[in-house]
Design a protein around this motif. Structure first.
Motif, PDB file in Angstrom:
ATOM      1  N   THR A 148       0.840  -1.191   0.000  1.00 32.49           N
ATOM      2  CA  THR A 148       0.000   0.000   0.000  1.00 32.49           C
ATOM      3  C   THR A 148       0.875   1.240   0.000  1.00 32.49           C
ATOM      4  O   THR A 148       2.007   1.236   0.497  1.00 32.49           O
ATOM      5  CB  THR A 148      -0.940   0.038   1.223  1.00 32.49           C
ATOM      6  N   ALA A 197       3.577  -1.925   3.424  1.00 31.86           N
ATOM      7  CA  ALA A 197       3.075  -0.551   3.334  1.00 31.86           C
ATOM      8  C   ALA A 197       4.207   0.462   3.227  1.00 31.86           C
ATOM      9  O   ALA A 197       5.097   0.497   4.079  1.00 31.86           O
ATOM     10  CB  ALA A 197       2.214  -0.221   4.546  1.00 31.86           C
ATOM     11  N   ILE A 221      -4.037   4.021  -1.151  1.00 31.16           N
ATOM     12  CA  ILE A 221      -4.923   4.253  -0.007  1.00 31.16           C
ATOM     13  C   ILE A 221      -5.135   5.737   0.185  1.00 31.16           C
ATOM     14  O   ILE A 221      -4.430   6.549  -0.350  1.00 31.16           O
ATOM     15  CB  ILE A 221      -4.369   3.624   1.296  1.00 31.16           C
TER      16      ILE A 221
END
Length: 130
Positions: free
Chosen positions: A4, A35, A130
């Protein structure tokens, strides 16, 4: 496998690459395995910035020092291919250590992520905004 990244962080990286259309830009990625939390531009200290990159060793060491003292973990890096596609080049493969690092490559105004899973080898990682 996926990673992400916020659209604002990705937009900044794309802007840094667009601001230097004739030379490869590079920088560090921070976060966790899955992430990318933030990115930090670094000086490209290679002798041939039009077709290769080398992250400033002082910046890399400083980032690892900060991580050892509670700062964000270095999980990989980004670089651009000003005249190419966002896929690992033979030069990239020669530098890949197989350490699981994320390689975010910018080319043609798009980004693709790769994980160095073995020396000289990459697996593509889906980017989830995101």
């Amino acid at each position: 496998m996926s990673v992400t990244i916020s659209s604002s962080v990705l937009d900044r990286i794309l802007a840094w690459a667009a601001a230097s259309p004739a030379e490869e830009v590079c920088g560090l990625l921070f976060g966790t395995l899955g992430a990318i939390a933030t990115a930090e531009p670094c000086e490209n200290v290679t002798d041939h910035p039009a077709h290769s990159f080398e992250i400033d060793p002082a910046a890399l060491l400083a980032a690892h020092r900060r991580a050892r003292h509670g700062g964000p973990a270095v999980i990989g890096h980004y670089h651009s291919h000003p005249t190419g596609n966002p896929v690992p080049s033979p030069r990239d493969a020669a530098q890949a250590m197989g350490d699981g690092a994320i390689w975010l490559i910018i080319g043609g105004r798009q980004a693709r992520a790769w994980r160095s899973h073995a020396p000289g080898a990459f697996a593509e990682v889906a980017i989830v905004l995101i």
